[in-house]
Write a protein that holds these residues in place. Structure first.
Motif, PDB file in Angstrom:
ATOM      1  N   ILE A 241       0.853  -1.192   0.000  1.00  0.00           N
ATOM      2  CA  ILE A 241       0.000   0.000   0.000  1.00  0.00           C
ATOM      3  C   ILE A 241       0.888   1.241   0.000  1.00  0.00           C
ATOM      4  O   ILE A 241       1.706   1.417   0.893  1.00  0.00           O
ATOM      5  CB  ILE A 241      -0.937  -0.009   1.216  1.00  0.00           C
ATOM      6  CG1 ILE A 241      -1.837  -1.238   1.170  1.00  0.00           C
ATOM      7  CG2 ILE A 241      -1.763   1.274   1.267  1.00  0.00           C
ATOM      8  CD1 ILE A 241      -2.659  -1.471   2.415  1.00  0.00           C
ATOM      9  N   SER A 242       0.719   2.091  -1.008  1.00  0.00           N
ATOM     10  CA  SER A 242       1.507   3.327  -1.064  1.00  0.00           C
ATOM     11  C   SER A 242       0.668   4.546  -0.698  1.00  0.00           C
ATOM     12  O   SER A 242       1.212   5.564  -0.277  1.00  0.00           O
ATOM     13  CB  SER A 242       2.127   3.510  -2.452  1.00  0.00           C
ATOM     14  OG  SER A 242       1.118   3.697  -3.418  1.00  0.00           O
ATOM     15  N   ASP A 243      -0.646   4.471  -0.868  1.00  0.00           N
ATOM     16  CA  ASP A 243      -1.511   5.592  -0.496  1.00  0.00           C
ATOM     17  C   ASP A 243      -2.875   5.033  -0.138  1.00  0.00           C
ATOM     18  O   ASP A 243      -3.342   4.049  -0.738  1.00  0.00           O
ATOM     19  CB  ASP A 243      -1.618   6.589  -1.656  1.00  0.00           C
ATOM     20  CG  ASP A 243      -2.279   7.894  -1.236  1.00  0.00           C
ATOM     21  OD1 ASP A 243      -2.258   8.216  -0.035  1.00  0.00           O
ATOM     22  OD2 ASP A 243      -2.833   8.589  -2.122  1.00  0.00           O
ATOM     23  N   ILE A 244      -3.491   5.675   0.827  1.00  0.00           N
ATOM     24  CA  ILE A 244      -4.816   5.238   1.268  1.00  0.00           C
ATOM     25  C   ILE A 244      -5.630   6.478   1.579  1.00  0.00           C
ATOM     26  O   ILE A 244      -5.104   7.469   2.075  1.00  0.00           O
ATOM     27  CB  ILE A 244      -4.695   4.301   2.498  1.00  0.00           C
ATOM     28  CG1 ILE A 244      -6.026   3.665   2.849  1.00  0.00           C
ATOM     29  CG2 ILE A 244      -4.116   5.033   3.685  1.00  0.00           C
ATOM     30  CD1 ILE A 244      -5.925   2.542   3.868  1.00  0.00           C
ATOM     31  N   ARG A 245      -6.903   6.418   1.260  1.00  0.00           N
ATOM     32  CA  ARG A 245      -7.800   7.539   1.567  1.00  0.00           C
ATOM     33  C   ARG A 245      -8.978   6.975   2.343  1.00  0.00           C
ATOM     34  O   ARG A 245      -9.554   5.950   1.976  1.00  0.00           O
ATOM     35  CB  ARG A 245      -8.271   8.217   0.291  1.00  0.00           C
ATOM     36  CG  ARG A 245      -7.107   8.860  -0.434  1.00  0.00           C
ATOM     37  CD  ARG A 245      -7.518  10.029  -1.284  1.00  0.00           C
ATOM     38  NE  ARG A 245      -6.315  10.631  -1.863  1.00  0.00           N
ATOM     39  CZ  ARG A 245      -5.922  10.462  -3.107  1.00  0.00           C
ATOM     40  NH1 ARG A 245      -6.628   9.733  -3.925  1.00  0.00           N
ATOM     41  NH2 ARG A 245      -4.818  11.049  -3.537  1.00  0.00           N
ATOM     42  N   LEU A 246      -9.312   7.680   3.419  1.00  0.00           N
ATOM     43  CA  LEU A 246     -10.427   7.263   4.261  1.00  0.00           C
ATOM     44  C   LEU A 246     -11.570   8.251   4.112  1.00  0.00           C
ATOM     45  O   LEU A 246     -11.348   9.455   3.922  1.00  0.00           O
ATOM     46  CB  LEU A 246      -9.994   7.194   5.725  1.00  0.00           C
ATOM     47  CG  LEU A 246      -8.817   6.277   6.066  1.00  0.00           C
ATOM     48  CD1 LEU A 246      -8.486   6.362   7.546  1.00  0.00           C
ATOM     49  CD2 LEU A 246      -9.111   4.843   5.678  1.00  0.00           C
ATOM     50  N   ASP A 247     -12.796   7.751   4.239  1.00  0.00           N
ATOM     51  CA  ASP A 247     -13.940   8.651   4.218  1.00  0.00           C
ATOM     52  C   ASP A 247     -14.204   9.167   5.628  1.00  0.00           C
ATOM     53  O   ASP A 247     -13.430   8.897   6.560  1.00  0.00           O
ATOM     54  CB  ASP A 247     -15.176   7.957   3.617  1.00  0.00           C
ATOM     55  CG  ASP A 247     -15.641   6.746   4.418  1.00  0.00           C
ATOM     56  OD1 ASP A 247     -15.152   6.538   5.544  1.00  0.00           O
ATOM     57  OD2 ASP A 247     -16.495   5.989   3.911  1.00  0.00           O
ATOM     58  N   ASN A 248     -15.290   9.899   5.811  1.00  0.00           N
ATOM     59  CA  ASN A 248     -15.604  10.496   7.116  1.00  0.00           C
ATOM     60  C   ASN A 248     -15.901   9.454   8.188  1.00  0.00           C
ATOM     61  O   ASN A 248     -15.806   9.743   9.376  1.00  0.00           O
ATOM     62  CB  ASN A 248     -16.785  11.460   6.994  1.00  0.00           C
ATOM     63  CG  ASN A 248     -16.428  12.665   6.147  1.00  0.00           C
ATOM     64  OD1 ASN A 248     -15.266  13.028   6.036  1.00  0.00           O
ATOM     65  ND2 ASN A 248     -17.435  13.285   5.539  1.00  0.00           N
ATOM     66  N   ASN A 249     -16.292   8.268   7.789  1.00  0.00           N
ATOM     67  CA  ASN A 249     -16.607   7.189   8.738  1.00  0.00           C
ATOM     68  C   ASN A 249     -15.390   6.352   9.100  1.00  0.00           C
ATOM     69  O   ASN A 249     -15.511   5.379   9.831  1.00  0.00           O
ATOM     70  CB  ASN A 249     -17.706   6.289   8.167  1.00  0.00           C
ATOM     71  CG  ASN A 249     -18.993   7.047   7.921  1.00  0.00           C
ATOM     72  OD1 ASN A 249     -19.333   7.955   8.675  1.00  0.00           O
ATOM     73  ND2 ASN A 249     -19.698   6.687   6.859  1.00  0.00           N
ATOM     74  N   GLY A 250     -14.214   6.683   8.544  1.00  0.00           N
ATOM     75  CA  GLY A 250     -13.003   5.920   8.817  1.00  0.00           C
ATOM     76  C   GLY A 250     -12.865   4.681   7.953  1.00  0.00           C
ATOM     77  O   GLY A 250     -12.013   3.839   8.198  1.00  0.00           O
TER      78      GLY A 250
END
Length: 158
Positions: free
Chosen positions: A138-147
């Motif tokens: 994993i080089s990049d991860i994006r989370l939403d408002n709920n985690g």
């Protein structure tokens, strides 16, 4: 030779007194000197070092990356299909939906990234189960408002 005479008894007494004072003074100098008692040793108080700073708490992204890497390795190395499917179900709970995009970087030059064909997390987890190889990290991860993970970017391990 000259003869010395002491003229008066008073002179004789004074001479004897002076002589005895000298003798007495010499005797006092030969007395044993008593050493003064040593003071109690003073304990050195070393300043205590400040406590170490608290360990930095990992961010939500770092925690998610650690869990996902474990899930990916577990799926790729599972001994049977049932174990792999259970792990896929657990890992799917970390994503906002089963169609969460997974982008795999195949080349990067001057900050411009080239991606393999986009896929979804559901397809990627089943790919790991089928090939039994985890070749990416994993080089990049994006989370939403709920985690929950809303986008994932992977790179090939070297």
């Amino acid at each position: 030779m000259k003869k010395r005479t002491i003229k008066s008894p008073l002179s004789r007494i004074l001479t004897l007194a002076l002589f005895s004072l000298l003798v007495m003074g010499a005797c006092k100098g030969k007395k044993k000197v008593v050493a003064a008692p040593e003071p109690a040793p003073v304990e050195e108080v070393k300043p205590t070092p400040p406590p170490p700073p608290p360990a930095p708490t990992p961010s939500a992204e770092e925690v998610a990356v650690g869990k996902l890497e474990n899930y990916f390795n577990s799926i790729a190395n599972s001994s049977n299909l049932d174990a792999a499917n259970r792990t896929i179900q657990e890992a799917s709970g970390m994503f906002s939906n089963s169609n969460t995009p997974v982008l795999i970087v195949i080349h990067e030059e001057s900050g411009i990234k080239d991606y393999d064909e986009p896929t979804t997390i559901d397809k990627y987890l089943n790919y790991l189960k089928d090939t039994k190889k985890n070749l990416n990290f994993i080089s990049d991860i994006r989370l939403d408002n709920n985690g929950k993970v809303s986008e994932l970017e992977l790179r090939r391990k070297k």
